[in-house]
Design a protein around this motif. Structure first.
Motif, PDB file in Angstrom:
ATOM      1  N   ALA A  55     -68.229 -29.119  66.350  1.00  0.00           N
ATOM      2  CA  ALA A  55     -67.561 -29.147  65.045  1.00  0.00           C
ATOM      3  C   ALA A  55     -68.387 -28.410  63.990  1.00  0.00           C
ATOM      4  O   ALA A  55     -67.842 -27.716  63.127  1.00  0.00           O
ATOM      5  CB  ALA A  55     -67.307 -30.583  64.612  1.00  0.00           C
ATOM      6  N   LEU A  56     -69.706 -28.528  64.068  1.00  0.00           N
ATOM      7  CA  LEU A  56     -70.574 -27.831  63.115  1.00  0.00           C
ATOM      8  C   LEU A  56     -70.463 -26.316  63.238  1.00  0.00           C
ATOM      9  O   LEU A  56     -70.613 -25.597  62.250  1.00  0.00           O
ATOM     10  CB  LEU A  56     -72.029 -28.262  63.321  1.00  0.00           C
ATOM     11  N   LEU A  57     -70.180 -25.835  64.445  1.00  0.00           N
ATOM     12  CA  LEU A  57     -69.992 -24.397  64.627  1.00  0.00           C
ATOM     13  C   LEU A  57     -68.782 -23.910  63.834  1.00  0.00           C
ATOM     14  O   LEU A  57     -68.788 -22.805  63.287  1.00  0.00           O
ATOM     15  CB  LEU A  57     -69.828 -24.071  66.105  1.00  0.00           C
ATOM     16  N   GLY A  58     -67.743 -24.727  63.762  1.00  0.00           N
ATOM     17  CA  GLY A  58     -66.597 -24.379  62.933  1.00  0.00           C
ATOM     18  C   GLY A  58     -66.950 -24.389  61.458  1.00  0.00           C
ATOM     19  O   GLY A  58     -66.580 -23.482  60.701  1.00  0.00           O
ATOM     20  N   ALA A  59     -67.697 -25.391  61.043  1.00  0.00           N
ATOM     21  CA  ALA A  59     -68.090 -25.509  59.640  1.00  0.00           C
ATOM     22  C   ALA A  59     -68.997 -24.372  59.207  1.00  0.00           C
ATOM     23  O   ALA A  59     -69.057 -24.026  58.025  1.00  0.00           O
ATOM     24  CB  ALA A  59     -68.785 -26.853  59.408  1.00  0.00           C
ATOM     25  N   PHE A  60     -69.712 -23.765  60.166  1.00  0.00           N
ATOM     26  CA  PHE A  60     -70.683 -22.716  59.855  1.00  0.00           C
ATOM     27  C   PHE A  60     -70.043 -21.513  59.172  1.00  0.00           C
ATOM     28  O   PHE A  60     -70.696 -20.794  58.411  1.00  0.00           O
ATOM     29  CB  PHE A  60     -71.376 -22.264  61.150  1.00  0.00           C
ATOM     30  N   VAL A  61     -68.745 -21.294  59.405  1.00  0.00           N
ATOM     31  CA  VAL A  61     -68.041 -20.165  58.788  1.00  0.00           C
ATOM     32  C   VAL A  61     -68.172 -20.209  57.282  1.00  0.00           C
ATOM     33  O   VAL A  61     -68.282 -19.175  56.617  1.00  0.00           O
ATOM     34  CB  VAL A  61     -66.550 -20.175  59.205  1.00  0.00           C
TER      35      VAL A  61
ATOM     36  N   ARG B  50     -72.322 -30.857  57.617  1.00  0.00           N
ATOM     37  CA  ARG B  50     -72.041 -32.006  58.476  1.00  0.00           C
ATOM     38  C   ARG B  50     -70.921 -32.856  57.909  1.00  0.00           C
ATOM     39  O   ARG B  50     -70.159 -33.485  58.660  1.00  0.00           O
ATOM     40  CB  ARG B  50     -73.311 -32.845  58.666  1.00  0.00           C
ATOM     41  N   THR B  51     -70.788 -32.836  56.588  1.00  0.00           N
ATOM     42  CA  THR B  51     -69.717 -33.613  55.961  1.00  0.00           C
ATOM     43  C   THR B  51     -68.355 -33.086  56.379  1.00  0.00           C
ATOM     44  O   THR B  51     -67.458 -33.849  56.749  1.00  0.00           O
ATOM     45  CB  THR B  51     -69.847 -33.564  54.431  1.00  0.00           C
ATOM     46  N   ARG B  52     -68.191 -31.748  56.343  1.00  0.00           N
ATOM     47  CA  ARG B  52     -66.911 -31.157  56.749  1.00  0.00           C
ATOM     48  C   ARG B  52     -66.662 -31.398  58.235  1.00  0.00           C
ATOM     49  O   ARG B  52     -65.538 -31.683  58.647  1.00  0.00           O
ATOM     50  CB  ARG B  52     -66.898 -29.660  56.448  1.00  0.00           C
ATOM     51  N   ALA B  53     -67.698 -31.242  59.042  1.00  0.00           N
ATOM     52  CA  ALA B  53     -67.542 -31.455  60.482  1.00  0.00           C
ATOM     53  C   ALA B  53     -67.161 -32.900  60.772  1.00  0.00           C
ATOM     54  O   ALA B  53     -66.273 -33.165  61.590  1.00  0.00           O
ATOM     55  CB  ALA B  53     -68.835 -31.088  61.200  1.00  0.00           C
ATOM     56  N   SER B  54     -67.812 -33.841  60.104  1.00  0.00           N
ATOM     57  CA  SER B  54     -67.514 -35.259  60.318  1.00  0.00           C
ATOM     58  C   SER B  54     -66.088 -35.589  59.900  1.00  0.00           C
ATOM     59  O   SER B  54     -65.385 -36.344  60.588  1.00  0.00           O
ATOM     60  CB  SER B  54     -68.500 -36.129  59.527  1.00  0.00           C
TER      61      SER B  54
END
Length: 235
Positions: A98-104, A109-113
């Motif tokens: 999920a963090l890989l998606g947020a990396f964009v 971590r908040t967005r991934a969570s």
């Protein structure tokens, strides 16, 4: 208008896989894209997401030209997608995927969570992605895409491997996300899911758009019933 596809064309040798397709997809809608195998659906979204270079036509998001951009540039401008064949990093945890998606948009971590929570995977954050059941892996792909906070989310057969309960939950999630302003392009062989979730549906056959309208209009179209749904279909 959120996403505009104008005269989009792609050829592979002597085969025209996508033939001058026009679509106008408003913000905050679920837009279904259906058609027989080989109709050009996945090729079309590969063009939209920058994975293929178009031979003609244009893709615009909120008026900005995307047609010649690389996939990473398209993603940064607000288009996220899942794939027909699952493309998770199975040796990484659910959270790491999920963090890989947020990396964009800068790792968060908040967005991934939040994305994992929406897909019912918050409790599996520390599990390896490869240990998840197939339907959960599908949901993780959607969560990873959502973690990028896209304007447009393209889902390529997201319900594959899901049971009826999971598919119904996905339908409600898509409706909710669209109501919140997200634009969703849904490619799916589960016709009931597409018709139940989508505000509008387009049908491709041999690379051409043969119909577009509300789910009821598309299901009643004789050309669609002959090409895809079957002449006696009630789906």
């Amino acid at each position: 208008m959120s996403l505009e596809i104008a005269g989009l064309t792609k050829r592979f040798g002597g085969v025209t896989a996508v033939n001058a397709v026009d679509l106008a997809i408003p913000s905050g809608t679920v837009f279904g894209l259906i058609g027989p195998n080989g109709a050009g659906k996945t090729t079309l979204i590969n063009l939209v997401s920058g994975h293929f270079r178009a031979d003609g036509g244009a893709v615009r998001l909120d008026g900005a030209e995307l047609t010649r951009l690389r996939p990473d540039q398209v993603a940064r401008r607000g288009i996220a997608r899942t794939f027909q064949a699952i493309r998770l990093f199975k040796g990484l945890t659910v959270m790491e995927n999920a963090l890989l998606g947020a990396f964009v948009r800068g790792s968060s971590r908040t967005r991934a969570s939040a994305a994992l929570d929406r897909l019912g995977l918050a409790g599996r954050a520390d599990a390896l992605a490869g240990e998840l059941a197939y339907g959960d892996q599908r949901r993780l792909e959607i969560a990873r895409a959502l973690a990028a906070e896209p304007k447009v989310l393209i889902l390529d057969e997201p319900a594959a491997g899901m049971n009826p309960t999971e598919s119904a939950a996905l339908r409600e999630l898509l409706r909710t996300l669209a109501a919140e302003g997200l634009t969703i392009i849904l490619i799916e062989h589960d016709v009931r899911l597409v018709m139940g979730a989508s505000a509008r549906v387009a049908v491709l056959n041999f690379g051409r758009k043969i119909a577009e309208g509300t789910p009821a209009e598309v299901q009643a179209d004789p050309a669609v019933r002959e090409a895809y749904l079957g002449a006696d279909s009630d789906a």
